[in-house]
Design a protein around this motif. Sequence first.
Motif, mmCIF file in Angstrom:
data_model
loop_
_atom_site.group_PDB
_atom_site.id
_atom_site.type_symbol
_atom_site.label_atom_id
_atom_site.label_comp_id
_atom_site.label_asym_id
_atom_site.label_seq_id
_atom_site.Cartn_x
_atom_site.Cartn_y
_atom_site.Cartn_z
ATOM 1 N N TYR A 129 1.061 -0.989 -0.181
ATOM 2 C CA TYR A 129 0.014 0.294 0.076
ATOM 3 C C TYR A 129 1.012 1.422 0.062
ATOM 4 C CZ TYR A 129 0.526 0.665 5.181
ATOM 5 O OH TYR A 129 1.278 1.497 6.434
ATOM 6 N N GLY A 145 -7.375 0.791 3.420
ATOM 7 C CA GLY A 145 -7.909 0.945 2.163
ATOM 8 C C GLY A 145 -7.923 2.469 1.904
ATOM 9 N N ARG A 175 -10.484 -6.083 -4.088
ATOM 10 C CA ARG A 175 -10.665 -7.158 -3.296
ATOM 11 C C ARG A 175 -9.483 -7.698 -2.959
ATOM 12 N NH1 ARG A 175 -13.181 -12.122 -2.464
ATOM 13 N NH2 ARG A 175 -14.349 -12.061 -0.476
ATOM 14 N N SER A 177 -6.617 -7.001 -3.682
ATOM 15 C CA SER A 177 -5.596 -6.037 -2.942
ATOM 16 C C SER A 177 -6.132 -6.043 -1.616
ATOM 17 C CB SER A 177 -5.958 -4.655 -3.981
ATOM 18 O OG SER A 177 -5.532 -5.487 -5.040
ATOM 19 N N GLU A 178 -7.150 -6.070 -1.039
ATOM 20 C CA GLU A 178 -7.257 -6.231 0.201
ATOM 21 C C GLU A 178 -6.935 -7.975 0.612
ATOM 22 O OE1 GLU A 178 -11.213 -5.308 3.745
ATOM 23 O OE2 GLU A 178 -11.945 -5.088 1.334
ATOM 24 N N THR A 181 -3.478 -7.984 1.067
ATOM 25 C CA THR A 181 -3.437 -6.281 1.902
ATOM 26 C C THR A 181 -3.227 -7.330 4.120
ATOM 27 O OG1 THR A 181 -3.073 -5.151 1.055
ATOM 28 C CG2 THR A 181 -3.233 -4.386 3.305
ATOM 29 N N SER A 189 -10.588 -6.395 8.142
ATOM 30 C CA SER A 189 -10.844 -5.587 6.956
ATOM 31 C C SER A 189 -9.461 -4.314 6.650
ATOM 32 C CB SER A 189 -11.877 -4.642 7.411
ATOM 33 O OG SER A 189 -12.277 -3.755 6.645
ATOM 34 N N TRP A 190 -9.010 -3.973 5.606
ATOM 35 C CA TRP A 190 -8.280 -3.003 5.732
ATOM 36 C C TRP A 190 -8.633 -1.507 5.934
ATOM 37 C CZ3 TRP A 190 -6.240 -2.421 -0.571
ATOM 38 C CH2 TRP A 190 -7.181 -2.376 -1.162
#
Length: 494
Positions: A129, A145, A175, A177-178, A181, A189-190
Amino acid sequence: MLVTLYLFVFLHFVHVDVQADPSVVIIGAGPAGIAAATRLLENSINNITILEAENRIGGRINTVEFAGHFIELGAEFCHGERNNLVYEHANKYNLLELPTKSLENNVYYSNGSKLDPSLVEELGLQEDYEYYAKGNFNFTGKSIGDIVIERYNKKQVEKYKNEKEKLKLAKEGLRYSELFTLTNEGSFSWFDCSADNGYEVCEGNQSLVWKKVGYKTILDILMRSYPDPNKKLPIDDKIHLNTKVQSISWNKSESVTVLTIDNSSYFADHVIFTPSIGVLKQQSDKLFTPSLPSAKREAIEATGFGGVIKIFVHFPTKWWKDDHSFSFFWSEEDLHIDYPHGPRKSGISWITQLVDLEQNINNPNVWSVWFAGDLVPEVEKLPIDVLKNGCEFVFNKFLGKNYNVTAIDQIVRSTWYTNPNFLGAYSFTKTGLYRPDLSYQEVLAEPLKGVEGKPAVLFAGEATNPVHFSTVHGAIETGHREAERIIKLYKRKQ
């Protein structure tokens, strides 16, 4: 008169003995607890007792045998090479190596097609990120996020506004990528984890893995039983397994009283508390008498703690080619697939939170599956056959056009979030709660002072490390830190 004199001599003798060799109870035999114990033993503080709730030592290091080889149900990677105690210890014996995997080259779409590696790179789906925040992008108060979506959308939407298919993939890729991560952050949750925090990256490779001996070897090195078992520190008889602590009374007398669930009592000059921040979140109100100070309760609340799952599967027959990994990219249409078994949230099945499939470096027929997201708590409770069938469904959906995927014959998973002795995987900084002028990790680490003003209860563990939280080397550093706090206290008195 003689009785009074005898009592005076006896009490004086006890006082001197305590100062020379204080009694220490260490709660938890993970890397922080073992590091604290071994450092104390190395400095001739031998009156120690280690209470471990599990039936093994290691904490969130859990190397187990599976299909004839070692796997890591817990900590797996050595993150960096410089200023990293794990690396320093392991490198002396040539125990680390690079994993043989390349996720970016094997990303499969849910229609069964393989995405072109150059397209995956172009879309930036697996970039850290921080990549999106280069320049003058402001992290302050934002979640990971927030950072990725704002930066990524500005870049990709403009770039692909005239390329319909790529724009679709770019939007769906958020999604993907989330989940990518979340395996690093350990949150559900990011949007939960802060983009700004005090973590300091150790220079060097961030994904070094242990050779055939497994991560548990770091404990053997700390205890000096590796490479020569004959040089092991006298620690075995000080460890009490299956011994869960019920309460800690820390400010009523000169000694701290630790009561276990079998109603055994332990008395000590000092207690080093190393269980996870998850345990503190759920149990601190009933664990400590008197209650923890408000500043420490605030620090516990400010520290994030979620979970990820590692699932290990064994294939009796090779179906892959020269592949070492596969990762799964769901289309918007397939994301709402009507899979009938297991939990769903907002109409989306748990199977869509399977992140990737990675080959075990020591056994090519063993593969690990990373699972992340808000359904982790429910997936940990799934019957093993439902878990197995769900994994096989995903593998066949994504890979079935190109491979004849065979059935799984053995499967095992981690259960860190639902295990009451851990209640999560590793800590992170909650969104909006990072303060450069106040480290909540340092507040967590601040000892509780007893009636004489001495540190009665000391705190260690990865979540108490202000710069290396969420890592094994960070946990070891904190164990050494608290041991040194006690050692220095008695060196000054001598």
